[in-house]
Design an enzyme around this catalytic site. Structure first.
Site, PDB file in Angstrom:
ATOM      1  N   GLY A 218       0.909  -1.133  -0.039  1.00 11.33           N
ATOM      2  CA  GLY A 218       0.067  -0.042  -0.061  1.00 11.33           C
ATOM      3  C   GLY A 218       0.947   1.178   0.042  1.00 11.33           C
ATOM      4  O   GLY A 218       2.162   1.157  -0.351  1.00 11.33           O
ATOM      5  N   ASN A 219       0.282   2.257   0.371  1.00 18.61           N
ATOM      6  CA  ASN A 219       1.139   3.765   0.348  1.00 18.61           C
ATOM      7  C   ASN A 219       0.632   4.471   1.439  1.00 18.61           C
ATOM      8  O   ASN A 219      -0.586   4.251   2.046  1.00 18.61           O
ATOM      9  CB  ASN A 219       1.128   4.108  -1.118  1.00 18.61           C
TER      10      ASN A 219
END
Ligand code: CTP
Length: 423
Positions: A218-219
């Site tokens: 993810g980020n």
């Protein structure tokens, strides 16, 4: 309670008058007053007589640090409505009932609040709250039109549970949303209600690519900027859809439809289904460029499966922004749909973030690109933002530092100005 120091704000703080109408949502005005006071602003509360049937004056006096009255006949010697109205930097009315808006629309001055509004020359923000039928009633619509035509910002009410068992448009927006819009107006921005009927599709938040049932790639995107864009577009009257990946908890912008997605593939499909029915597409999401080639159905163990966890094979995800540009070129999306991309850049290889953004807009082919400089690790999850909005013709508009709503308002102004020949 005596009033030793009215509007005791310093130079760096604003003097805000909170007008409170007589509706159930009057209790939410307490949170708003508190929000302003905690932010260091000088707050005066001016309730209507009926507002005090819902919340007592002691509450407003304690939260604001000022006495409260409802009539021009209190403190006649100091001509309160003139003083409060003249000294205000912003007047916020929350909640505004149908009756209060009718009185404002007709220029009545039959209590301290309406008299103060007539005196004030500062920006005025009205946050209505009432049942859906009252909000949709032709008389209310006409009053809202009148107020907007006079430069008053009338917020779109939120959708949701109303007093009683019914649901619909008419809820008072969250105190946080009203406060944020207040700060945008205090920063000198204007939000015209001029995008009525415009259909806006926004991607927001970060995508997640599952490795196994507990791990993902993810980020750090919070979704705040995408939601702020949705809020600004909704307040301009647009019909907004947010395709939302992973975000922090954020209030739903007025009337916006939220389409929750997890992975890039899901975001891609959600955009594909809605792009052709959109006049403006803004891709503010932080999209994962790669995903694991396979997703394990049970938790991968670090010591087993031949160390597979240390060698997760990645495959490239579809580029949703590129797809939308190609789909428009091929006639799947109307030619006059405006497409806006985002680019979070750190700079590198001798290129500044802005230079990299100028290369990226040519590569991606979108009409506009909003570039943030994220070299200092800021922006993600932060309340503020800044950057540049550029078009493919080489024009660049500075987006001044501000709250994410303030930045969103500037980006939408930039869309009006820089997206040439598209509407
Ligand atoms: N974007 C997208 N689909 C992807 C990747 C990005 O739609 N698979 C969109 C983002 O929402 C954003 C824009 O493209 O509006 C730019 O994203 P960015 O990650 O900066 O683009 P990349 O092409 O991945 O560029 P870089 O090489 O800098 O990572």
């Amino acid at each position: 309670m005596s009033d030793p120091c009215p509007n005791q704000s310093t130079d760096r703080t604003a003097r805000i008058v909170v007008g409170v109408g007589g509706g159930i949502a009057a209790y939410k005005a307490c949170q708003l007053v508190r929000n302003f006071a905690e932010g260091g602003d000088g707050v005066r509360v001016v309730p209507t007589e009926s507002a005090l049937r819902f919340v007592g004056s002691a509450t407003f006096e304690a939260l604001s640090g000022h006495p409260v009255s409802t009539t021009v006949f209190d403190g006649v010697d100091e001509v309160r409505h003139v003083r409060i109205g003249q000294e205000a930097d912003l007047l916020v009315i929350a909640p505004a009932t149908a009756d209060l808006m009718a009185r404002l629309a007709h220029g009545r001055a039959d209590d301290l609040l309406t008299a103060t509004v007539l005196v004030a020359t500062c920006p005025v923000l009205v946050a209505p709250a009432m049942h859906t039928e009252m909000w949709n009633n032709a008389a209310t619509r006409a009053n809202v039109e009148i107020l907007r035509s006079r430069g008053i910002t009338v917020m779109e009410p939120a959708h949701g549970r109303l007093t009683g068992p019914d649901t619909g448009a008419g809820r008072l927006p969250d105190a946080e949303q009203i406060a944020e819009l207040s700060r945008t107006l205090l920063a000198g921005r204007r939000l015209e209600h001029d995008w009525d009927g415009r259909r806006v599709l926004i991607t927001a938040g970060g995508t997640q690519e599952n490795i196994d049932p507990v791990r993902y790639i993810g980020n750090r995107s919070s979704g705040r900027q995408g939601f702020a864009l949705a809020e600004a577009a909704a307040q301009r009257g647009a019909q907004v859809t947010i395709v939302a990946g992973n975000t922090v908890a954020l209030p739903t912008p007025a009337g916006a439809e939220i389409v929750p997605v997890v992975s890039t593939e899901e975001m891609y499909r959600a955009v594909q289904e809605r792009a052709a029915a959109s006049d403006l597409i803004i891709m503010a999401a932080a999209v994962s460029d790669f995903r694991p080639a396979t997703q394990a159905t049970s938790k991968m163990k670090k010591g087993s499966d031949d160390g597979a966890l240390s060698r997760v094979e990645l495959v490239e995800n579809p580029d949703i922004l590129r797809w939308s540009v190609t789909a428009r070129d091929e006639g799947e999306i109307p030619a006059d749909t405006v497409i806006v991309g985002f680019a979070a850049e750190t700079g590198g290889d001798g290129h500044s973030p802005l230079e990299l953004a100028q290369q990226k807009i040519q590569r991606k082919g979108c009409d506009l690109l909003m570039c943030n400089d994220v070299s200092g690790g800021g922006v993600f999850g932060q309340a503020r933002n800044a950057g540049w909005l550029l078009n493919r013709e080489g024009e660049v508009r500075d987006i001044a530092d501000g709250t994410k709503l303030d930045v969103a308002v500037q980006i939408l102004e930039g869309v009006d100005e820089l997206a040439h020949d598209r509407d």
